[in-house]
Motif scaffolding. Structure first.
Motif, PDB file in Angstrom:
ATOM      1  N   ALA A 122       0.835  -1.208   0.000  1.00 55.47           N
ATOM      2  CA  ALA A 122       0.000   0.000   0.000  1.00 55.47           C
ATOM      3  C   ALA A 122       0.868   1.256   0.000  1.00 55.47           C
ATOM      4  CB  ALA A 122      -0.926  -0.010   1.209  1.00 55.47           C
ATOM      5  N   SER A 123       1.961   1.216   0.757  1.00 58.76           N
ATOM      6  CA  SER A 123       2.858   2.366   0.842  1.00 58.76           C
ATOM      7  C   SER A 123       3.541   2.639  -0.498  1.00 58.76           C
ATOM      8  CB  SER A 123       3.914   2.119   1.921  1.00 58.76           C
ATOM      9  OG  SER A 123       4.851   3.173   1.965  1.00 58.76           O
ATOM     10  N   TYR A 124       4.029   1.584  -1.157  1.00 58.51           N
ATOM     11  CA  TYR A 124       4.699   1.763  -2.445  1.00 58.51           C
ATOM     12  C   TYR A 124       3.705   2.189  -3.523  1.00 58.51           C
ATOM     13  CZ  TYR A 124       9.026  -0.191  -0.616  1.00 58.51           C
ATOM     14  OH  TYR A 124      10.177  -0.401   0.107  1.00 58.51           O
ATOM     15  N   LYS A 125       2.490   1.693  -3.446  1.00 58.50           N
ATOM     16  CA  LYS A 125       1.461   2.117  -4.400  1.00 58.50           C
ATOM     17  C   LYS A 125       1.200   3.619  -4.253  1.00 58.50           C
ATOM     18  CE  LYS A 125      -3.417   1.603  -5.638  1.00 58.50           C
ATOM     19  NZ  LYS A 125      -4.708   0.905  -5.347  1.00 58.50           N
ATOM     20  N   ALA A 126       1.061   4.073  -3.015  1.00 62.25           N
ATOM     21  CA  ALA A 126       0.825   5.504  -2.760  1.00 62.25           C
ATOM     22  C   ALA A 126       2.005   6.337  -3.235  1.00 62.25           C
ATOM     23  CB  ALA A 126       0.565   5.731  -1.276  1.00 62.25           C
ATOM     24  N   ASN A 131       4.158  10.464  -6.172  1.00 59.79           N
ATOM     25  CA  ASN A 131       5.487  11.061  -6.356  1.00 59.79           C
ATOM     26  C   ASN A 131       5.980  11.097  -7.797  1.00 59.79           C
ATOM     27  OD1 ASN A 131       5.310  11.144  -3.624  1.00 59.79           O
ATOM     28  ND2 ASN A 131       7.224  10.079  -3.195  1.00 59.79           N
ATOM     29  N   VAL A 132       5.481  10.177  -8.632  1.00 61.80           N
ATOM     30  CA  VAL A 132       5.969  10.117 -10.008  1.00 61.80           C
ATOM     31  C   VAL A 132       5.392  11.277 -10.825  1.00 61.80           C
ATOM     32  CG1 VAL A 132       5.946   8.775 -12.153  1.00 61.80           C
ATOM     33  CG2 VAL A 132       6.316   7.621  -9.968  1.00 61.80           C
ATOM     34  N   ASP A 133       6.252  11.924 -11.621  1.00 59.23           N
ATOM     35  CA  ASP A 133       5.824  12.979 -12.537  1.00 59.23           C
ATOM     36  C   ASP A 133       5.330  12.297 -13.823  1.00 59.23           C
ATOM     37  OD1 ASP A 133       5.539  15.007 -14.394  1.00 59.23           O
ATOM     38  OD2 ASP A 133       7.344  16.069 -13.782  1.00 59.23           O
ATOM     39  N   PHE A 134       4.034  12.083 -13.914  1.00 58.56           N
ATOM     40  CA  PHE A 134       3.487  11.297 -15.024  1.00 58.56           C
ATOM     41  C   PHE A 134       3.544  12.040 -16.361  1.00 58.56           C
ATOM     42  CE2 PHE A 134       1.674   9.265 -11.283  1.00 58.56           C
ATOM     43  CZ  PHE A 134       1.974   7.937 -11.554  1.00 58.56           C
ATOM     44  N   GLU A 135       3.540  13.353 -16.333  1.00 60.54           N
ATOM     45  CA  GLU A 135       3.699  14.108 -17.580  1.00 60.54           C
ATOM     46  C   GLU A 135       5.095  13.883 -18.152  1.00 60.54           C
ATOM     47  OE1 GLU A 135       2.761  18.194 -17.101  1.00 60.54           O
ATOM     48  OE2 GLU A 135       0.638  17.834 -16.635  1.00 60.54           O
ATOM     49  N   ALA A 136       6.081  13.933 -17.266  1.00 58.41           N
ATOM     50  CA  ALA A 136       7.458  13.692 -17.704  1.00 58.41           C
ATOM     51  C   ALA A 136       7.627  12.245 -18.149  1.00 58.41           C
ATOM     52  CB  ALA A 136       8.425  14.014 -16.568  1.00 58.41           C
ATOM     53  N   LEU A 137       6.959  11.325 -17.468  1.00 60.82           N
ATOM     54  CA  LEU A 137       7.047   9.911 -17.829  1.00 60.82           C
ATOM     55  C   LEU A 137       6.433   9.671 -19.208  1.00 60.82           C
ATOM     56  CD1 LEU A 137       7.766   7.010 -17.094  1.00 60.82           C
ATOM     57  CD2 LEU A 137       5.553   6.819 -15.941  1.00 60.82           C
ATOM     58  N   GLU A 138       5.311  10.325 -19.483  1.00 60.07           N
ATOM     59  CA  GLU A 138       4.676  10.171 -20.791  1.00 60.07           C
ATOM     60  C   GLU A 138       5.586  10.699 -21.901  1.00 60.07           C
ATOM     61  OE1 GLU A 138       0.329  10.928 -22.898  1.00 60.07           O
ATOM     62  OE2 GLU A 138       0.896  12.119 -21.145  1.00 60.07           O
TER      63      GLU A 138
END
Length: 201
Positions: A122-126, A131-138
């Motif tokens: 649950a902690s890693y999912k949160a 925390n991940v920048d999904f715009e940068a990831l895309e």
């Protein structure tokens, strides 16, 4: 009554083994999507996990140690669950001390693994979602042809919840089975005692 109990105990023992195997599958799949999407965003993972093209992508490396332990624990859980079959707890008409010990070990292991894993997953999912920048990831995935996963692409995290739910249900069913077995054994003992009494009378 005995036939129903025997069928029930066989089903429960098989379910326990299936649940343990699914825990192993969950441990293997947990970081699969994260690896494909995030691992290449960090240029020097051995030196600096924050030197990345995508903020927050270090979650994959942060959970690596847990995921490795998770896999090892799942293998141990399978081995412990096999104790039900080594002691013939799935087919034995009467339970002896070995059957009770095997059942107790499996129940304790299932609960312990669930209590240890669920909060960490649950902690890693949160952490992944927040925390991940999904715009940068895309943008990274388009530039480099890697997998893109969004904040709601949490299939393996969510599947693990279901697997551990099944594991906890299995632990409860094993306890019910022991109680069911005790009632049936007591009933048979009383019936035999009654039959002997009538024969002696």
């Amino acid at each position: 009554m005995y036939k129903k109990q025997m069928i029930f105990q066989k089903i429960v023992c098989m379910l326990a083994l299936i649940a343990a195997a699914l825990v192993f599958v969950g441990s293997l799949g947990l970081s699969t999507d994260l690896y494909d999407a995030l691992s290449r965003t960090i240029l020097y993972p051995d030196y600096d996990l924050d030197y990345t093209s995508v903020a927050g992508s270090r979650v994959y490396y942060d959970m690596f140690g847990f995921n490795s332990d998770f896999t090892k624990v799942s293998i141990v859980l399978i081995i412990i669950t096999l104790a039900l079959f080594f002691t013939n707890s799935h087919t034995r008409r009467k339970y002896y001390i070995g059957n009770y010990i095997a059942t107790g070990l499996v129940v304790a292991s299932e609960i312990a693994v669930s209590v240890w894993c669920i909060p960490q997953i649950a902690s890693y999912k949160a952490t992944f979602q927040n925390n991940v920048d999904f715009e940068a990831l895309e943008a990274f995935s388009k530039d480099w042809g890697t997998l893109y996963i969004g904040p709601n692409d949490t299939f393996w995290f969510d599947l693990c919840y279901w697997i551990f739910g099944l594991l906890i249900v299995t632990a409860c069913l094993l306890i019910v089975n022991v109680r069911f077995k005790a009632i049936v054994m007591k009933g048979e003992k009383e019936a035999l005692a009654s039959g002997k009494g009538e024969a002696n009378g």
